[in-house]
Structures are given as structure tokens and as C-alpha cells.
Motif scaffolding. Structure first.
Motif, PDB file in Angstrom:
ATOM      1  N   ARG B   3       0.770  -1.054   0.046  1.00  0.00           N
ATOM      2  CA  ARG B   3      -0.046   0.192  -0.131  1.00  0.00           C
ATOM      3  C   ARG B   3       0.800   1.178   0.163  1.00  0.00           C
ATOM      4  N   PRO B   4       0.846   2.242  -0.833  1.00  0.00           N
ATOM      5  CA  PRO B   4       1.776   3.239  -1.144  1.00  0.00           C
ATOM      6  C   PRO B   4       1.209   4.333  -0.238  1.00  0.00           C
ATOM      7  N   HIS B   7      -0.105   7.523  -4.352  1.00  0.00           N
ATOM      8  CA  HIS B   7      -0.672   6.691  -5.884  1.00  0.00           C
ATOM      9  C   HIS B   7      -0.784   7.720  -6.927  1.00  0.00           C
ATOM     10  N   PHE B   9      -1.783   8.449 -10.640  1.00  0.00           N
ATOM     11  CA  PHE B   9      -2.545   7.902 -12.010  1.00  0.00           C
ATOM     12  C   PHE B   9      -2.454   8.569 -13.201  1.00  0.00           C
ATOM     13  N   THR B  52       0.162   4.170 -11.786  1.00  0.00           N
ATOM     14  CA  THR B  52      -0.915   3.142 -12.528  1.00  0.00           C
ATOM     15  C   THR B  52      -1.462   4.122 -13.838  1.00  0.00           C
ATOM     16  N   LEU B  67      -3.554  12.225 -11.785  1.00  0.00           N
ATOM     17  CA  LEU B  67      -4.236  12.423 -10.335  1.00  0.00           C
ATOM     18  C   LEU B  67      -3.501  11.724  -9.630  1.00  0.00           C
ATOM     19  N   TYR B  69      -3.607  10.379  -5.481  1.00  0.00           N
ATOM     20  CA  TYR B  69      -4.351  10.041  -4.434  1.00  0.00           C
ATOM     21  C   TYR B  69      -3.342   9.531  -3.192  1.00  0.00           C
ATOM     22  N   PRO B  70      -3.848   9.498  -1.926  1.00  0.00           N
ATOM     23  CA  PRO B  70      -5.183   9.848  -1.341  1.00  0.00           C
ATOM     24  C   PRO B  70      -5.379  11.365  -1.345  1.00  0.00           C
ATOM     25  N   ASP B  71      -4.592  12.063  -1.700  1.00  0.00           N
ATOM     26  CA  ASP B  71      -5.098  13.527  -1.599  1.00  0.00           C
ATOM     27  C   ASP B  71      -5.872  14.219  -2.531  1.00  0.00           C
TER      28      ASP B  71
END
Lengths: 107, 107
Positions: B3-4, B7, B9, B52, B67, B69-71
Motif C-alpha cells: 500500500r503506497p 498513488h 494515476f 498506474t 491524478l 491519491y489519497p490527496d
């Protein structure tokens, strides 16, 4: 799209038949993706829930894999019949469906 | 993958040449994706940063779109030369690069 409350990423990675890692396509991710799309449309949830297909999310042995942000919750081995509970309990209700999450050593 | 912490995208949606929406492929997302991958590898950030590729993230007029995340931070019109500052200031430093974010009406 507007900034969603929940963003659902569905792995739609494909690999040739017989590939040692398998793939989420061979695990039925297409039907899972369609079910999310159909339910989001039927319930008119476009403002709150975004849905995006992705390349490989990592846990190929746990396909079909679905990752929900901003929570960072990874679901695995999903079937079409699991989608409704994820939408109702997690995406709308705020409580991840623990029984469908991948093991903690995977994510 | 583990779990990073962050993340990333990267939209890698393609569309036929001349399509009215354009696409992130026509805006150079492939080179942006490669730059993220190369820098993550060169700095050995695999444990903390996941990368990803995705289908359409929405703001096609602001490709290449990325994009985080989690931001929930959406970057737009990214060039290869923007990747280093996103990695250093945001992904490692915790401060989004405001000058590279899409307008608030877009996301």
C-alpha cells in the motif's frame, strides 16, 4: 468530472491466455466494471462517485481487483454480485466491506 | 504492490486523430508516464509511490492529466519537465504543486 467523494478504480488489465500472472480480464473484470457503471447510472450517482478503468493494480492473483480512493481500500476476487454491497455499504454508507478486501499482506 | 503513501494515476486514454475531445495520448501522456516511471526507479521509490495508467480521467482539454491519491489532486497540461517538481515537492515533500493543478471548476 467534478471532484468525486469516492473514486472507484477497476483494473482492466489483460494478458495472453496462459500467462503465469493471469489478469483481471480473465477473472471477469469487464462484467464488474459494467455493473459499477450500470448501478452508478441507475442511481444517478455521477456527482459523488467516479469510475475509472486502469492498468495493472498489482495483486493479479486477486482479480477482479478494485481500488477505492481516497480511502485506499483494495477489494479482490470481486464478482458482479459483490458490487451492490460495495456501493451501498462503502461508497454511500462510508463503511468498507471488510469481507471483500484483499489480505493485508497484499495491500 | 505494498500500500503506497502516494498513488499516481496517469491518464493514457487514446482517441482517433481529429476526435473533438482530443486525448491525453495526443497531449504526450506517454512521455509523462515514462518520466514518472524512470524517476521512481532511479530514486527507488517503489515502496512509497505507486504508478498506474488509466482510462479517461475526464478533463481531456487539460491533458496530459495526472491524478494523485489519497490527496485527490489533479494536475493538467503536464510536460515531462513538470514531473520532477511533482515528485519532489508533492509526492515526497507533501505540498501539491499549485501552479500545475487544473482549475477548480474542472476538478
Amino acid at each position: 468530472m467534478p471532484r468525486p467523494k469516492k473514486h472507484v478504480f477497476v483494473c482492466t488489465q489483460n494478458r495472453p491466455q496462459g500467462h503465469p500472472r493471469g489478469s483481471c480480464v480473465s477473472s471477469g473484470c469487464g462484467a464488474v466494471m459494467n455493473e459499477f457503471m450500470n448501478q452508478i447510472q441507475a442511481r444517478q450517482l455521477f456527482d459523488d462517485i467516479a469510475l475509472t478503468n486502469t492498468g495493472c493494480l498489482g495483486p493479479c492473483g486477486f482479480g477482479a481487483s478494485v481500488l477505492v480512493y481516497p480511502d485506499g481500500v483494495m477489494y479482490g476476487k470481486l464478482k458482479v454480485s459483490d458490487v451492490q454491497s460495495i456501493i451501498e455499504q462503502h461508497l454511500l454508507g462510508g463503511e468498507p466491506v471488510k469481507s471483500l478486501q484483499v489480505p493485508t499482506e497484499v495491500w
